[in-house]
Scaffold this motif. Structure first.
Motif, PDB file in Angstrom:
ATOM      1  N   VAL A 123       2.127   9.745   5.922  1.00  0.00           N
ATOM      2  CA  VAL A 123       2.103   8.933   4.704  1.00  0.00           C
ATOM      3  C   VAL A 123       1.768   9.835   3.529  1.00  0.00           C
ATOM      4  CG1 VAL A 123       1.468   6.771   5.855  1.00  0.00           C
ATOM      5  CG2 VAL A 123      -0.322   8.302   5.066  1.00  0.00           C
ATOM      6  N   ARG A 124       2.052   9.356   2.341  1.00  0.00           N
ATOM      7  CA  ARG A 124       1.721  10.101   1.121  1.00  0.00           C
ATOM      8  C   ARG A 124       0.711   9.304   0.314  1.00  0.00           C
ATOM      9  NH1 ARG A 124       5.247  14.280   0.961  1.00  0.00           N
ATOM     10  NH2 ARG A 124       7.185  13.959   2.097  1.00  0.00           N
TER      11      ARG A 124
ATOM     12  N   GLY B  89       1.184  -2.841   9.378  1.00  0.00           N
ATOM     13  CA  GLY B  89       0.922  -3.900   8.409  1.00  0.00           C
ATOM     14  C   GLY B  89      -0.244  -3.555   7.498  1.00  0.00           C
ATOM     15  N   MET B  90      -1.282  -2.970   8.061  1.00  0.00           N
ATOM     16  CA  MET B  90      -2.436  -2.583   7.263  1.00  0.00           C
ATOM     17  C   MET B  90      -2.043  -1.515   6.237  1.00  0.00           C
ATOM     18  SD  MET B  90      -6.099  -0.975   8.371  1.00  0.00           S
ATOM     19  CE  MET B  90      -6.668  -2.497   9.130  1.00  0.00           C
TER      20      MET B  90
ATOM     21  N   ASP C 186      -6.334  11.842  -1.421  1.00  0.00           N
ATOM     22  CA  ASP C 186      -7.340  11.972  -0.363  1.00  0.00           C
ATOM     23  C   ASP C 186      -8.271  10.761  -0.286  1.00  0.00           C
ATOM     24  OD1 ASP C 186      -6.287  14.412   0.332  1.00  0.00           O
ATOM     25  OD2 ASP C 186      -7.781  15.590  -0.753  1.00  0.00           O
ATOM     26  N   SER C 187      -8.704  10.248  -1.418  1.00  0.00           N
ATOM     27  CA  SER C 187      -9.666   9.134  -1.399  1.00  0.00           C
ATOM     28  C   SER C 187      -9.010   7.861  -0.850  1.00  0.00           C
ATOM     29  CB  SER C 187     -10.257   8.897  -2.785  1.00  0.00           C
ATOM     30  OG  SER C 187      -9.247   8.534  -3.703  1.00  0.00           O
ATOM     31  N   GLU C 188      -7.764   7.603  -1.228  1.00  0.00           N
ATOM     32  CA  GLU C 188      -7.060   6.434  -0.704  1.00  0.00           C
ATOM     33  C   GLU C 188      -6.909   6.537   0.810  1.00  0.00           C
ATOM     34  OE1 GLU C 188      -3.925   5.126  -4.172  1.00  0.00           O
ATOM     35  OE2 GLU C 188      -3.430   6.893  -2.974  1.00  0.00           O
ATOM     36  N   LEU C 189      -6.525   7.719   1.269  1.00  0.00           N
ATOM     37  CA  LEU C 189      -6.323   7.906   2.708  1.00  0.00           C
ATOM     38  C   LEU C 189      -7.623   7.814   3.486  1.00  0.00           C
ATOM     39  CD1 LEU C 189      -3.997   8.411   4.693  1.00  0.00           C
ATOM     40  CD2 LEU C 189      -3.290   8.633   2.351  1.00  0.00           C
TER      41      LEU C 189
ATOM     42  N   ARG D 188      -1.673  -1.948   1.859  1.00  0.00           N
ATOM     43  CA  ARG D 188      -2.372  -1.081   0.916  1.00  0.00           C
ATOM     44  C   ARG D 188      -1.414  -0.199   0.115  1.00  0.00           C
ATOM     45  NH1 ARG D 188      -5.326  -3.122   4.268  1.00  0.00           N
ATOM     46  NH2 ARG D 188      -7.566  -3.316   4.225  1.00  0.00           N
ATOM     47  N   GLY D 189      -0.118  -0.516   0.220  1.00  0.00           N
ATOM     48  CA  GLY D 189       0.878   0.152  -0.612  1.00  0.00           C
ATOM     49  C   GLY D 189       1.344   1.504  -0.105  1.00  0.00           C
TER      50      GLY D 189
END
Length: 165
Positions: free
Chosen positions: A50-51, A21-22, A54-57, A26-27
Motif C-alpha cells: 500500500v502507499r 475492507g479495513m 508512515d503515521s497513517e500506516l 481508511r482510504g
C-alpha cells in the motif's frame, strides 16, 4: 511512500475481506495482495503493498493488530527483505520471432511454459522492476494476456518468528 505489510492471520474464511475492507475504509488502495498458507496449516500469510505516509500506516498496522483473526502484522518496508512476484504472459510469436523471444526469456531467467503455432506463454518471477522490464520488452511482439500474482515477501535472517499455532 510504498509500504510492504506482512500479516500472519488465522487461516479461515472472511479474514481477507475483513482486512481489505479495513484498509479500504481508511482510504488505502491495495497495490498488491497475496495470501497463502504457511508452514503452520492453521495460519496464512498475507503480504500487501500500500502507499501512504508512515503515521497513517502505523495507525492501520495497530488497528489490524486488534483484529481477532490477526496474529501479527509487520511493516517490513524498512527491513532487509526478499520479495517476488510471478507473472504468466502470453505473447504473439511467429516462428521467426521465437528465437529472439527465447533469448530474452533466457536472459531474464524466465521460462516458456506453453507454445502454440502463433503464441508463447512465458513464466517470469522476480522483483517488480524485473517483471515490468520484461513486459516492456514483450510489448512490440504483442501481449495477448498477462496475469500476475501479488507480491510475496519475507524478512531476511531470523528477525521474525514463524507463525504460532
Amino acid at each position: 511512500m510504498r509500504h510492504v505489510l506482512s500479516a500472519v492471520v488465522q487461516n479461515q474464511p472472511g479474514v481477507l475481506a475483513q482486512i481489505s475492507g479495513m484498509l479500504a475504509s481508511r482510504g488505502f488502495n491495495i497495490d498488491s495482495l497475496a495470501v497463502g498458507a504457511t508452514e503452520v496449516p492453521e495460519m496464512a500469510r498475507m503480504t500487501f503493498v500500500v502507499r501512504g505516509d508512515d503515521s497513517e500506516l502505523e495507525q492501520v498496522r495497530k488497528q489490524l493488530g486488534k483484529v481477532v483473526t490477526v496474529v501479527r502484522v509487520m511493516d517490513i518496508s524498512s527491513e532487509d527483505f526478499v520479495e517476488r512476484d510471478l507473472m504468466l504472459i502470453k505473447v504473439k510469436s511467429s516462428a521467426q520471432q521465437r528465437v529472439e523471444i527465447s533469448l530474452m526469456v533466457e536472459m531474464f531467467r524466465a521460462r516458456v511454459v506453453d507454445i502454440t503455432h502463433d503464441t508463447l506463454v512465458i513464466e517470469v518471477s522476480g522483483t517488480e522492476g524485473k517483471i515490468e522490464a520484461f513486459i516492456e520488452l514483450m510489448r512490440p511482439y504483442g501481449i495477448i494476456e498477462l496475469s500476475r500474482t501479488g507480491r510475496i515477501a519475507l524478512v531476511r535472517g531470523s528477525l521474525t518468528e514463524g507463525p504460532k499455532a
